[in-house]
Design an enzyme around this catalytic site. Structure first.
Site, PDB file in Angstrom:
ATOM      1  N   ASP A 221       0.711  -1.229   0.145  1.00 12.09           N
ATOM      2  CA  ASP A 221       0.047  -0.012  -0.140  1.00 12.09           C
ATOM      3  C   ASP A 221       0.863   1.460   0.026  1.00 12.09           C
ATOM      4  O   ASP A 221       1.877   1.360   0.498  1.00 12.09           O
ATOM      5  CB  ASP A 221      -0.896  -0.142   1.302  1.00 12.09           C
ATOM      6  CG  ASP A 221      -2.068   1.199   1.071  1.00 12.09           C
ATOM      7  OD1 ASP A 221      -3.027   0.884   0.509  1.00 12.09           O
ATOM      8  OD2 ASP A 221      -1.879   2.144   1.685  1.00 12.09           O
ATOM      9  N   ASP A 264      -4.635   2.345  -4.455  1.00 11.49           N
ATOM     10  CA  ASP A 264      -3.119   2.555  -4.377  1.00 11.49           C
ATOM     11  C   ASP A 264      -2.639   1.198  -3.468  1.00 11.49           C
ATOM     12  O   ASP A 264      -1.807   1.436  -2.863  1.00 11.49           O
ATOM     13  CB  ASP A 264      -2.820   3.768  -3.563  1.00 11.49           C
ATOM     14  CG  ASP A 264      -3.307   3.996  -2.181  1.00 11.49           C
ATOM     15  OD1 ASP A 264      -4.336   3.331  -1.924  1.00 11.49           O
ATOM     16  OD2 ASP A 264      -2.731   4.741  -1.370  1.00 11.49           O
TER      17      ASP A 264
END
Length: 350
Positions: A221, A264
């Protein structure tokens, strides 16, 4: 002048003068001239046929030729040639007579009640003895007819091969397009990594193939990614995501799978059953991102990455493994990010 030369001259003069009857406009036709028909009918053997009667089958050996006196005969060549329907004064099966034990190229069936003239080797020899000039003229036409039929067959086979090749090309193009479409469905448009659907299909295929090898799962992440978008715009944000994808792509082996789950968040599935090896993958991802950040001058090339890692038991449900990796990722974030964290039965820091 010799006797043979004189006979040859008389034969040529007879043909030119029309003794053998008017030649058909198409010299390769199956229709006999009037003179040929009269001679063949005189020396051949009459044979009555009934509608539907099979005269010979394709593939059988034959030694006789037939002339139709009355009625109609159908010739079926199968898939090789278009079938033919012959009527009075037409002949068929001549190669069986001329060659002997010739393999029939068609099924011959009487389409109506009729009368045939059957010619075997002994009758043909009598024809030659009776009128060699007429028989010679017939043979030239019969041979030309065979040659033209063979040429027609070659053209049809060539055309069929071209049609088959065209069909194969179309099938290949359709298959290629289908594969491309399926790949697009599996692939994230921005990063060209597999998307969540691609990951799901990959796991399903592994189960169907009975794959038993353990795998390491790394959830990745981006830290403070929203700030990149807010400060530099979404175009730069997209480039950062593409950079993360390139890191995962560079570390993934041929049996591994890199995926953008959404936003993301990324994941990397690696074929391994060793914690140390999976952790090296995670540490490489984090350190590579740090190196790219140090190369940035003004416009960011990368942002810090947090990684949650665990081993997946192939006998257990995928969601269990994902939950463990997600818990490890949460712990990495809670500790400030820019690190990799491992999940065992108890959470321990890397």
């Amino acid at each position: 002048m010799t006797r043979d030369s004189a006979a040859s001259l008389r034969t040529r003069d007879s043909i030119n003068s029309g003794k053998y009857g008017s030649a058909p406009a198409d010299v390769a036709t199956a229709v006999l001239t009037e003179a040929e028909y009269e001679l063949f009918a005189e020396l051949g053997r009459p044979r009555r046929v009934e509608a539907g009667q099979l005269l010979f089958r394709r593939g059988e050996l034959g030694t006789t030729m037939f002339v139709i006196a009355r009625g109609v005969v159908d010739l079926d060549f199968g898939d090789d040639l278009v079938g033919k329907r012959l009527g009075p004064s037409e002949f068929f099966g001549e190669l069986g007579l001329l060659i002997g034990d010739h393999v029939r190229s068609a099924d011959a069936v009487a389409a109506s009640d009729g009368l045939l003239i059957e010619l075997r080797h002994e009758e043909f020899q009598r024809l030659v003895d009776r009128d060699p000039g007429l028989v010679s003229y017939f043979l030239r036409r019969a041979i030309l007819r065979v040659v033209l039929n063979e040429q027609s067959l070659i053209r049809r086979l060539r055309r069929r091969n071209e049609e088959l090749q065209s069909a194969l090309d179309s099938l290949y193009a359709a298959t290629h397009q289908l594969n491309q479409t399926e790949e697009l469905v599996r692939t994230d448009e921005l990063t060209r990594l597999y998307n969540r659907r691609g990951l799901t299909l990959h796991l399903q295929e592994r189960r169907e193939q009975g794959a038993q090898r353990s795998m390491g799962l790394l959830l990745v992440d981006c830290d403070r990614f929203k700030q990149v978008n807010d400060d530099h715009g979404h175009l730069i944000g997209d480039r950062v995501l593409q950079g993360v994808a390139n890191i995962l792509r560079s570390v993934a082996g041929p049996e591994d799978l890199a995926c953008r789950i959404g936003g993301d968040e990324f994941c990397l599935l690696v074929v391994s059953d060793q914690r140390e090896e999976v952790m090296r993958f995670g540490e490489f991802i984090v350190s590579t991102a740090q190196g790219l950040m140090q190369m940035s001058h003004g416009t960011p090339l990368m942002c810090p990455l947090s990684v949650g890692a665990c081993l997946i038991d192939p006998a257990r449900d995928w969601n269990d493994g994902y939950a463990h990796a997600d818990a490890a990722l949460y712990q990495a974030k809670r500790l400030g990010g820019n690190r990799v964290h491992w999940h065992d039965m108890e959470l321990t820091s890397a």
